[in-house]
Design an enzyme around this catalytic site. Sequence first.
Site, short mmCIF file in Angstrom:
data_model
loop_
_atom_site.label_atom_id
_atom_site.label_comp_id
_atom_site.label_asym_id
_atom_site.label_seq_id
_atom_site.Cartn_x
_atom_site.Cartn_y
_atom_site.Cartn_z
N TYR A 487 0.81 -1.27 -0.26
CA TYR A 487 0.39 0.20 0.57
C TYR A 487 0.70 1.04 0.11
CZ TYR A 487 -3.27 3.10 0.51
OH TYR A 487 -4.83 4.18 0.99
N SER A 568 -6.22 1.09 -4.58
CA SER A 568 -6.43 2.94 -4.05
C SER A 568 -5.09 3.08 -4.40
CB SER A 568 -7.12 2.76 -3.10
OG SER A 568 -7.41 4.29 -2.70
N ASP A 659 -17.86 4.46 -7.58
CA ASP A 659 -16.69 5.06 -6.95
C ASP A 659 -16.27 6.44 -7.09
OD1 ASP A 659 -13.83 4.90 -5.36
OD2 ASP A 659 -12.60 3.49 -6.63
N HIS A 701 -15.40 1.84 -3.99
CA HIS A 701 -14.54 2.31 -3.30
C HIS A 701 -13.78 0.46 -3.25
CE1 HIS A 701 -10.64 4.27 -3.42
NE2 HIS A 701 -10.00 3.56 -2.93
#
Length: 731
Positions: A487, A568, A659, A701
Amino acid sequence: MGSLSAFEERLQYPRARRDESIVEDYHGVTVADPYRWLEDPEAEEVKEFVEKQVNLSDSVLKTCETKEKLHEKITKLVDHPRYDTPFKRGNSYFYFHNTGLQAQSVLYIQDDLDSEAEVLLDPNTLSDDGTVSLNSLAISEDGKYMAYGLCSSGSDWVTIKLMKIEDKTVEPDTLSWVKFSGITWTHDGLGFFYSRYPAPQEGEKIDAGTETNSNLYHELYYHFLGTDQSEDVLCWRDQDNPKHMFGSKVTDDGKYLIMTVEEGCDPVNKVYHCDLSSLPKGLEGFRGSKSLLPFVKLIDTFEAQYIAIANDETLFTFFTNKDAPRYKLVRVDLKEPSTWTDVIPEHEKDVLSTACVVNGNQLVVSYMSDVKHILQVRDLESGSLLHTLPVDIGSVCGVFARRKDTTFFFRFTSFLTPGVIYKCDLSDEAPLVTVFREIDVPGFDRTSFQVTQVFYPSKDGTKIPMFIVARKEIELDGSHPCLLYAYGGFSISMTPFFSATRIVLSMHLGAVFCFANIRGGGEYGEEWHKAGALANKQNCLDDFIAGAEYLVSAGYTQPKKLCIEGSSNGGILIGACINQRPDLFGCALAHVGVMDMLRFHKFTIGHAWTSEFGCSDKEEEFHWLIKYSPLHNVKRPWEQKTDAFVQYPSTMLLTADHDDRVVPLHTFKLLATMQYELGLSLENSPQTNPIIARIEVKAGHGAGRPTQKIIDEAADRYGFMAKMVDATWLD
């Protein structure tokens, strides 16, 4: 690398229109934006683009032989009872439970821990396909009412409803245009605070969830039970600062309202307080008034994060990173706001993750030590250590404690532990920790797997931690399919967690799955975060690339069998890494990524991310962004000067039509750009690895996605991965 020999014939890529006339000047640098038309989700041409891309993806997924087998095995392993940590409100206990394949978890209520539980709210009854989910809830202090937020199709927009708990009747109160909001009740049970955006102007068309308009002018309101939303009390707004967002919390004693003010996503906020008990006519006195609540500004700068943990009258304890990048607890008297003292000073190495008060004057705190949690009980007044609780190597999450209770609950999980909920009793001198519930996954044998944590050097020598999960006693001969995930942003820490889906990959594809704790996250506090943000974003990419190189050099896998995945902020990571090192990966899965780093701040809540990335409106920051922006760095690898032929890895970009956090236009524009630049609609393109998108409908999302959609998507993306890295099915 997973070539198109797997397909009977060359894929038929649709051609997307290019508008060469759109060129923008960024501080003297001209940047073309030929696919800007893809930014309008309502345009027929965009809908046609999506339809053609869906058809293309379907044609590829039909050839992925293991997809149906994966779907079957994932469904079977996911189908087990799951529970969340119980919490107490009034005199009742509440908890979430999913029998296995229910679309959404169900909220239960029970009088005590031994009594029979009843369903309080079943979100599965609110839609035919499970796409309405519970976003938030708050139960009044007396346990009589529950305010709860519902979102549809995964959108960030929330509608707050009200339920009378005793007879489970839904009251007529309905609050709309709520977003990025908590719910906090006043102790008199007359109503609650919440945050929202202004309703659209008359004639302004907004299809909530698919719009791209910026979210501006957040406001804090108070709602009285049984009244229309139009009568709600406006408690705070700031017309001079349209990007500010407001959070609220009523203190345990019911006396104070604490309001936090945020502008971006950095862990920094302002803190204002209002003594509710000092209002002459209470909140009733503000009905119909144009006056805002008389907040007192305790912290009025964005230089650190402050979270109120407890108060005794005017003496407040805060969790903060002020002059403490690894966090600490501090105390201040509202009567002397300039004097702050440390309660628990910053640790020299470990990061203070959470803190809450229980049993009168005791603290439950968790620390993160090399991405593994430690749980302690400390004294609230002095901060001194009373007990260290026995916790396995993994993650402590879902701690629920109240100051008035002698017991608290917490949940433990790890890569090989589906979940254990513990109850801790502090009524005696020594804490009594017992297993309250343990989640069992039929068909999963944890003794067949091993978890290793390694620390590998990044490009600049920084040691990066990475967890590697694999079958026991695998040979390090480079033959294994491998999934590398990261991430690396917004100070978010990726600690160990159980994933039935990834266990299936190990069981039936022999895959090794790995989690790299790259810079940009919060695993080592704010210094680790800042080392991967703003001008330092390239460090995140270097850390991830070095992790991939380590897995190859250590013999776990080889480039053509290595799949990389991120979501993301992690989607940016994947998009940027395949641009920089296409030779290093066989497959890439990029979920809901921010791909246009020059225009992200113009859509929905994108402006809040400039604290993490910077903003192209500023010259220096434009130059940071243009260097790694996935959309602006697509190139033809075979035209670079290398010793061997290189093409992009097989790539699946994933997005969803609702999203409204990272709007789908990011994925659409990158997809069109890659397919054009790599000449995929031409007969003789050297790029034979497929570049496709998976575009989900009635999803957002990620939060609130029904179980079936989660399984379907996992089977699709990992079926694609299995074919592209040539993974063999193992029974």
